[in-house]
Design a protein around this motif. Structure first.
Motif, mmCIF file in Angstrom:
data_model
loop_
_atom_site.group_PDB
_atom_site.id
_atom_site.type_symbol
_atom_site.label_atom_id
_atom_site.label_comp_id
_atom_site.label_asym_id
_atom_site.label_seq_id
_atom_site.Cartn_x
_atom_site.Cartn_y
_atom_site.Cartn_z
ATOM 1 N N ILE A 40 35.527 36.197 99.976
ATOM 2 C CA ILE A 40 36.370 37.399 100.458
ATOM 3 C C ILE A 40 35.803 37.905 101.672
ATOM 4 C CG2 ILE A 40 36.726 37.925 97.871
ATOM 5 C CD1 ILE A 40 34.970 40.238 98.083
ATOM 6 N N THR A 41 34.866 37.562 102.531
ATOM 7 C CA THR A 41 34.607 38.113 103.606
ATOM 8 C C THR A 41 35.564 38.063 104.704
ATOM 9 O OG1 THR A 41 31.989 38.105 103.138
ATOM 10 C CG2 THR A 41 32.747 37.985 105.561
ATOM 11 N N PRO A 42 36.204 37.224 104.870
ATOM 12 C CA PRO A 42 37.045 36.969 105.905
ATOM 13 C C PRO A 42 38.262 37.981 105.606
ATOM 14 C CG PRO A 42 36.518 34.649 105.326
ATOM 15 C CD PRO A 42 35.736 35.733 104.355
ATOM 16 N N ILE A 43 38.552 38.228 104.366
ATOM 17 C CA ILE A 43 39.503 39.142 103.910
ATOM 18 C C ILE A 43 39.153 40.624 104.509
ATOM 19 C CG2 ILE A 43 40.780 40.258 101.963
ATOM 20 C CD1 ILE A 43 40.854 37.569 100.418
ATOM 21 N N THR A 92 59.363 39.302 109.092
ATOM 22 C CA THR A 92 57.805 39.691 109.058
ATOM 23 C C THR A 92 57.026 38.982 108.294
ATOM 24 O OG1 THR A 92 58.581 41.569 110.424
ATOM 25 C CG2 THR A 92 56.253 41.297 109.930
ATOM 26 N N THR A 93 57.373 39.367 106.799
ATOM 27 C CA THR A 93 56.591 38.836 105.767
ATOM 28 C C THR A 93 56.443 37.374 105.745
ATOM 29 O OG1 THR A 93 56.948 40.764 104.484
ATOM 30 C CG2 THR A 93 56.276 38.900 103.426
ATOM 31 N N MET A 94 57.611 36.654 105.913
ATOM 32 C CA MET A 94 57.824 35.307 105.649
ATOM 33 C C MET A 94 57.111 34.562 106.854
ATOM 34 S SD MET A 94 61.642 34.549 104.214
ATOM 35 C CE MET A 94 62.432 35.160 105.227
ATOM 36 N N ILE A 95 57.227 34.992 108.075
ATOM 37 C CA ILE A 95 56.794 34.194 109.125
ATOM 38 C C ILE A 95 55.077 34.495 109.475
ATOM 39 C CG2 ILE A 95 57.007 34.201 111.741
ATOM 40 C CD1 ILE A 95 59.782 34.346 111.092
ATOM 41 N N LEU A 96 54.797 35.914 109.237
ATOM 42 C CA LEU A 96 53.538 36.121 109.316
ATOM 43 C C LEU A 96 52.867 36.291 108.018
ATOM 44 C CD1 LEU A 96 54.271 39.018 111.896
ATOM 45 C CD2 LEU A 96 53.481 36.615 112.442
ATOM 46 N N PHE A 217 48.515 39.377 118.580
ATOM 47 C CA PHE A 217 47.864 39.485 117.431
ATOM 48 C C PHE A 217 49.234 38.432 116.603
ATOM 49 C CE2 PHE A 217 48.698 41.219 112.939
ATOM 50 C CZ PHE A 217 47.532 41.011 112.434
ATOM 51 N N VAL A 218 50.295 38.774 116.909
ATOM 52 C CA VAL A 218 51.258 37.973 116.157
ATOM 53 C C VAL A 218 51.472 36.361 116.651
ATOM 54 C CG1 VAL A 218 53.902 37.714 115.752
ATOM 55 C CG2 VAL A 218 52.870 40.006 115.688
ATOM 56 N N LEU A 219 51.329 36.359 117.833
ATOM 57 C CA LEU A 219 51.204 34.900 118.528
ATOM 58 C C LEU A 219 50.047 34.033 117.812
ATOM 59 C CD1 LEU A 219 52.389 32.784 120.374
ATOM 60 C CD2 LEU A 219 50.961 33.969 122.156
ATOM 61 N N GLY A 220 48.965 34.647 117.677
ATOM 62 C CA GLY A 220 47.770 34.251 117.068
ATOM 63 C C GLY A 220 47.975 33.811 115.569
ATOM 64 N N ILE A 221 48.560 34.388 114.879
ATOM 65 C CA ILE A 221 48.774 34.183 113.585
ATOM 66 C C ILE A 221 49.772 32.870 113.386
ATOM 67 C CG2 ILE A 221 49.757 34.974 111.539
ATOM 68 C CD1 ILE A 221 48.733 37.725 111.983
ATOM 69 N N LEU A 222 50.581 32.978 114.391
ATOM 70 C CA LEU A 222 52.000 32.009 114.478
ATOM 71 C C LEU A 222 51.414 30.453 114.664
ATOM 72 C CD1 LEU A 222 54.613 33.697 115.826
ATOM 73 C CD2 LEU A 222 54.677 32.909 113.558
ATOM 74 N N VAL A 223 50.037 30.684 115.549
ATOM 75 C CA VAL A 223 49.806 29.228 116.089
ATOM 76 C C VAL A 223 48.335 28.998 115.212
ATOM 77 C CG1 VAL A 223 50.419 29.630 118.454
ATOM 78 C CG2 VAL A 223 47.842 30.215 117.855
ATOM 79 N N GLY A 224 48.152 29.521 114.218
ATOM 80 C CA GLY A 224 46.976 29.152 113.126
ATOM 81 C C GLY A 224 45.631 29.707 113.366
ATOM 82 N N VAL A 225 45.524 30.659 114.508
ATOM 83 C CA VAL A 225 44.138 31.400 114.555
ATOM 84 C C VAL A 225 43.889 32.245 113.113
ATOM 85 C CG1 VAL A 225 42.861 33.032 115.779
ATOM 86 C CG2 VAL A 225 44.441 31.637 116.956
ATOM 87 N N PRO A 226 42.562 31.846 112.683
ATOM 88 C CA PRO A 226 42.447 32.793 111.477
ATOM 89 C C PRO A 226 42.702 34.169 111.549
ATOM 90 C CG PRO A 226 40.665 31.140 112.131
ATOM 91 C CD PRO A 226 41.422 31.214 113.024
ATOM 92 N N ILE A 227 43.191 34.844 110.684
ATOM 93 C CA ILE A 227 43.774 36.142 110.798
ATOM 94 C C ILE A 227 42.379 37.147 110.786
ATOM 95 C CG2 ILE A 227 45.716 35.706 109.297
ATOM 96 C CD1 ILE A 227 44.222 36.962 106.722
ATOM 97 N N GLU A 228 41.350 36.620 110.410
ATOM 98 C CA GLU A 228 40.133 37.778 110.668
ATOM 99 C C GLU A 228 39.637 37.613 111.982
ATOM 100 O OE1 GLU A 228 38.311 33.890 109.177
ATOM 101 O OE2 GLU A 228 40.085 35.236 109.011
#
Length: 394
Positions: A40-43, A92-96, A217-228
């Motif tokens: 859970i640390t990344p969360i 927003t929910t489905m893509i992110l 932030f949005v682009l990073g999530i879309l390309v697969g960068v860890p959310i944390e």
């Protein structure tokens, strides 16, 4: 300080205390607690940083500008604003992911209400209901989906193919409930509202910095960068920008300690309760039937359990008793834990994040109505999605 604690603060501290007691007494072994902490640390890092990012982006008036534009695009039509709000929250929910929706979109919706001169609650409820019920389509949409996709061995497109029609059913059911429970009450006889003028931020430099940061932030999530990782980077950028241009905005109150304590306590407490008989009870309730009855039981147990203990630990606890190879039963559980936690405020992390954003904006929903309408919508939405999931078998 103690006197300022509200119910959420006491709940977070109480759960954390119970979890630490379970750890200290050996009910939760130290090795298992270490495994849980690593998981859970990344969360926790994501929750900490993304809330700081959202708070500073709101202070930079990024959300006010977006809100004014959205209300202008609706051209004063209340039904059009409803459709735009539903579509934006769902996409927003489905893509992110649902937590991003709760953090970034809630301020936009509340600002839309303020700019258009309409009640904020319908727009706020649109955000949180769809943050949960629109999180079925892709693995990235919800942390539980990532766990489920790995368990059933489906690639991204295969997962989306299985969940596309259940997701559509969930969206239509949620939209109908939103209109019936909240939006129709604010409808004027002429079905219109006054579009706001274009909004100009006080500090263009901070606004542009916040806009670029949220975009990355949005682009990073879309390309697969860890959310944390992407959320920490965004928070640091805005902290530096505000330290230079608006030092008063950088203070200890930005830290979301309630959520950090609540999440940590939840996982420890659920682990302890599982050792006291929860796992056996779930095995009895869910059963091993891969057919219609088994799928319905999984969905129902997942939805109820998510509202009681939070959807992420609920999914983890229930997944363990679903036999390997029972794909539809597991997907039914996923529908219950994703679309079902609309009743109690701690049922999902997205709802807790949403509450933080509502609290920051001065909006406090009436809990009686929240519970009643949430129970109705959860029942309708889960039923619709599971029905469509099962119809795909023929």
């Amino acid at each position: 300080m103690v006197r300022r604690l509200d119910w959420s603060g006491w709940l977070a501290l109480g759960l954390l205390a119970l979890g630490l007691v379970a750890l200290a007494t050996g009910l939760v072994p130290a090795a298992d607690a270490d495994t849980t902490l690593r998981r859970i640390t990344p969360i926790l890092v994501f929750l900490l940083s993304v809330l700081i990012l959202a708070e500073l982006a709101a202070r930079a008036e990024f959300f006010d500008v977006l809100a004014a534009r959205m209300a202008i695009v609706a051209r004063g039509s209340y039904p059009a604003l409803f459709g735009l709000s539903v579509a934006l929250a769902a996409l927003t929910t489905m893509i992110l992911n649902l937590d991003t929706t709760a953090v970034l979109l809630t301020p936009v919706m509340l600002a839309v209400a303020a700019r258009a001169g309409i009640a904020p609650l319908p727009l706020a409820m649109t955000t949180i209901w769809l943050a949960n019920t629109a999180s079925l389509l892709l693995p990235v949409s919800n942390l539980t989906n990532l766990l489920a996709a790995d368990r059933v061995g489906l690639p991204i497109l295969g997962f989306a193919e299985r969940m596309a029609l259940p997701q559509l059913a969930a969206l239509l059911a949620t939209a109908a409930c939103l209109w019936f429970c909240y939006w129709r009450r604010g409808l004027r006889p002429d079905r219109s509202f006054q579009p706001p003028p274009r909004y100009r931020p006080r500090d263009p430099v901070l606004f542009r910095t916040a806009a670029v940061t949220c975009g990355f932030f949005v682009l990073g999530i879309l390309v697969g960068v860890p959310i944390e990782v992407v959320s920490v980077a965004g928070a640091i950028v805005l902290l530096v920008a505000f330290a230079v241009r608006d030092r008063g905005a950088v203070h200890w109150g930005l830290l979301p300690w309630r959520l950090l304590a609540l999440v940590g306590g939840l996982f420890l407490v659920v682990d302890a309760v599982g050792r006291l008989g929860l796992s056996h009870l779930l095995a009895v309730l869910i059963g091993v039937d891969p057919g219609l009855a088994g799928v319905w039981r999984s969905a129902a147990v997942g939805g109820v359990l998510a509202n009681l203990i939070n959807n992420l630990p609920a999914y983890v606890a229930a997944e363990a008793v679903v036999p390997l190879g029972h794909t539809d039963q597991l997907l039914g559980l996923l529908i219950g834990t994703n679309a079902g936690p609309l009743v109690l405020p701690w049922a999902s992390l997205a709802t807790l994040l949403w509450l933080e954003r509502c609290r920051a904006a001065g909006l406090r929903p009436g809990w009686g109505r929240f519970l009643r309408t949430g129970a109705l919508t959860a029942t309708v939405t889960v039923t619709a999605a599971v029905t469509v999931l099962l119809l795909q078998r023929w």
